[in-house]
Design a protein around this motif. Structure first.
Motif, short mmCIF file in Angstrom:
data_model
loop_
_atom_site.label_atom_id
_atom_site.label_comp_id
_atom_site.label_asym_id
_atom_site.label_seq_id
_atom_site.Cartn_x
_atom_site.Cartn_y
_atom_site.Cartn_z
N VAL A 37 13.71 30.22 -4.08
CA VAL A 37 13.19 28.86 -4.12
C VAL A 37 13.48 28.18 -5.46
O VAL A 37 13.13 27.00 -5.63
CB VAL A 37 11.67 28.82 -3.85
N LYS A 38 14.14 28.85 -6.36
CA LYS A 38 14.25 28.39 -7.74
C LYS A 38 14.89 27.01 -7.85
O LYS A 38 14.50 26.20 -8.70
CB LYS A 38 15.05 29.41 -8.56
N ASP A 39 15.87 26.72 -7.05
CA ASP A 39 16.59 25.45 -7.12
C ASP A 39 16.00 24.39 -6.21
O ASP A 39 16.51 23.26 -6.18
CB ASP A 39 18.07 25.65 -6.78
N ARG A 40 14.94 24.72 -5.49
CA ARG A 40 14.38 23.80 -4.51
C ARG A 40 12.93 23.43 -4.79
O ARG A 40 12.49 22.34 -4.41
CB ARG A 40 14.47 24.40 -3.11
N PHE A 41 12.16 24.33 -5.42
CA PHE A 41 10.74 24.11 -5.66
C PHE A 41 10.49 23.86 -7.13
O PHE A 41 11.19 24.40 -8.00
CB PHE A 41 9.93 25.34 -5.23
N THR A 42 9.46 23.08 -7.41
CA THR A 42 9.05 22.82 -8.78
C THR A 42 7.53 22.92 -8.87
O THR A 42 6.82 22.25 -8.12
CB THR A 42 9.50 21.44 -9.26
N ILE A 43 7.05 23.74 -9.79
CA ILE A 43 5.62 23.83 -10.04
C ILE A 43 5.30 23.03 -11.29
O ILE A 43 6.06 23.04 -12.27
CB ILE A 43 5.17 25.30 -10.18
N SER A 44 4.18 22.32 -11.26
CA SER A 44 3.79 21.49 -12.40
C SER A 44 2.27 21.44 -12.50
O SER A 44 1.56 21.74 -11.54
CB SER A 44 4.37 20.08 -12.27
N ARG A 45 1.79 21.04 -13.67
CA ARG A 45 0.36 20.95 -13.94
C ARG A 45 0.00 19.55 -14.38
O ARG A 45 0.74 18.90 -15.10
CB ARG A 45 -0.05 21.93 -15.06
N ASP A 46 -1.17 19.09 -13.95
CA ASP A 46 -1.78 17.87 -14.45
C ASP A 46 -3.12 18.28 -15.03
O ASP A 46 -4.10 18.46 -14.30
CB ASP A 46 -1.94 16.83 -13.35
N ASN A 47 -3.17 18.45 -16.33
CA ASN A 47 -4.38 18.96 -16.97
C ASN A 47 -5.55 17.98 -16.86
O ASN A 47 -6.71 18.41 -16.78
CB ASN A 47 -4.11 19.28 -18.43
N ASP A 48 -5.27 16.69 -16.85
CA ASP A 48 -6.34 15.70 -16.73
C ASP A 48 -7.03 15.77 -15.38
O ASP A 48 -8.23 15.50 -15.27
CB ASP A 48 -5.80 14.30 -16.96
N LYS A 49 -6.28 16.12 -14.35
CA LYS A 49 -6.83 16.22 -13.00
C LYS A 49 -7.18 17.64 -12.59
O LYS A 49 -7.62 17.87 -11.47
CB LYS A 49 -5.85 15.62 -11.99
N ASN A 50 -6.98 18.59 -13.49
CA ASN A 50 -7.24 20.00 -13.20
C ASN A 50 -6.51 20.45 -11.93
O ASN A 50 -7.07 21.16 -11.09
CB ASN A 50 -8.74 20.27 -13.08
N THR A 51 -5.27 20.04 -11.81
CA THR A 51 -4.52 20.25 -10.58
C THR A 51 -3.13 20.80 -10.86
O THR A 51 -2.48 20.39 -11.83
CB THR A 51 -4.41 18.94 -9.79
N VAL A 52 -2.71 21.73 -10.02
CA VAL A 52 -1.36 22.25 -10.03
C VAL A 52 -0.67 21.83 -8.75
O VAL A 52 -1.28 21.84 -7.67
CB VAL A 52 -1.35 23.78 -10.19
N TYR A 53 0.60 21.47 -8.86
CA TYR A 53 1.38 21.01 -7.72
C TYR A 53 2.55 21.94 -7.48
O TYR A 53 3.08 22.57 -8.40
CB TYR A 53 1.91 19.60 -7.97
N LEU A 54 2.96 22.01 -6.24
CA LEU A 54 4.20 22.66 -5.88
C LEU A 54 5.02 21.68 -5.05
O LEU A 54 4.70 21.43 -3.89
CB LEU A 54 3.96 23.95 -5.09
N GLN A 55 6.03 21.11 -5.68
CA GLN A 55 6.95 20.22 -4.98
C GLN A 55 8.01 21.07 -4.31
O GLN A 55 8.73 21.82 -4.97
CB GLN A 55 7.59 19.24 -5.97
#
Length: 118
Positions: free
Chosen positions: A63-81
């Motif tokens: 999934v390395k070239d297709r998925f992106t994990i990111s954090r929004d510290n203000d919203k206490n949320t992690v995303y997986l695009q």
């Protein structure tokens, strides 16, 4: 434990995209790492992506070239695009949070279903 609420799963055609969200009940400043596992029917769970408190991300190779994990510290949320989804990505996706100061240190979300049709 950290309470984790996942959302964003659903049904998508191959080649489509989804963004998963994982909202934590406490500040990211108290969480050392978060990430995503997935488990398909009849298969063992596998680690998909992780991000630590230094914003270092790691991915399963497929999934390395297709998925992106990111954090929004203000919203206490992690995303997986998730882009360019494939039928083999179909699984229940589980968010986790590691809080090393806690016992037990790992918390899990309830899971969100991702289904990719061919």
């Amino acid at each position: 434990q950290v309470q984790l609420v996942e959302s964003g799963g659903g049904l998508v055609q191959a080649g489509g995209s989804l963004r998963l969200s994982c909202a934590a009940s406490r500040s990211m400043f108290t969480i050392n790492a978060m990430g995503w596992y997935r488990q398909a029917p009849g298969k063992q769970r596998e680690l998909v992506a992780t991000v630590n408190d230094g914003d270092t991300a790691n991915y399963k190779e497929s999934v390395k070239d297709r998925f992106t994990i990111s954090r929004d510290n203000d919203k206490n949320t992690v995303y997986l695009q998730m882009n360019s989804l494939k039928p083999e990505d179909t699984a229940v996706y589980y968010c986790y949070a590691d809080r090393l100061a806690a016992l037990p240190p790992r918390s899990w979300g309830q899971g969100t279903q991702v289904t990719v049709s061919s």
